[in-house]
Design a protein around this motif. Sequence first.
Motif, PDB file in Angstrom:
ATOM      1  N   SER A  19       0.826  -1.209   0.000  1.00 37.48           N
ATOM      2  CA  SER A  19       0.000   0.000   0.000  1.00 37.48           C
ATOM      3  C   SER A  19       0.864   1.264   0.000  1.00 37.48           C
ATOM      4  N   ILE A  21       2.752   2.631   2.442  1.00 38.55           N
ATOM      5  CA  ILE A  21       2.953   3.349   3.703  1.00 38.55           C
ATOM      6  C   ILE A  21       3.571   2.410   4.734  1.00 38.55           C
ATOM      7  N   ARG A  39       6.114   7.264   3.077  1.00 38.95           N
ATOM      8  CA  ARG A  39       5.632   6.638   1.835  1.00 38.95           C
ATOM      9  C   ARG A  39       6.830   6.089   1.094  1.00 38.95           C
ATOM     10  N   TYR A 114       3.097  -0.385   9.017  1.00 34.08           N
ATOM     11  CA  TYR A 114       2.297   0.737   9.509  1.00 34.08           C
ATOM     12  C   TYR A 114       1.144   0.168  10.329  1.00 34.08           C
ATOM     13  N   ARG A 152      -2.790   5.658   2.339  1.00 39.38           N
ATOM     14  CA  ARG A 152      -3.002   4.209   2.354  1.00 39.38           C
ATOM     15  C   ARG A 152      -4.384   3.854   1.799  1.00 39.38           C
TER      16      ARG A 152
END
Length: 159
Positions: A19, A21, A39, A114, A152
Amino acid sequence: LGSTRFAATANFTVEGIESGIVLATPTSRAAQNVFWPARVRHVSENHDLPSGKPGGNKRTMSKNQVHVIFLAPFWNSQDSTKKSKSSGASDLYSMGPLFEFDTIDVSEYTISKYPFESLSTAQVESSFRFLGLPKGAFPRFLDAHRLAVAFRLYSRKHI
């Protein structure tokens, strides 16, 4: 026999990195080795880095490093406050740029999953307490997580 040069990170993966992140540790000393939302840049974005240096291509890029963009970092404001002392103490950590480009080594000590799927202020306050950062850095910490969750969600729906 194969090369053992990158054996330590050959099988290292970060859950949810698709994703884009992650939590990562910046190379800046002012960041105090704190995991911060970032990111991950796709290899196609690495043609030119903001520093003016060529980012290289897939073949010439280090296999043990990844390019990231830190979201709403608190540590880069310290340089801007040295230049202008007229700002109030409450704005101390929000003076710097909203993004910071960095290249980090890939290891379990510098990059991790994350943790938030959705965001609540209570969750963010709870995780902030254990970082040992000054209270004035909390608004920037909250902004970083708001950006991370938004990026995200966008990547999951549109990419």
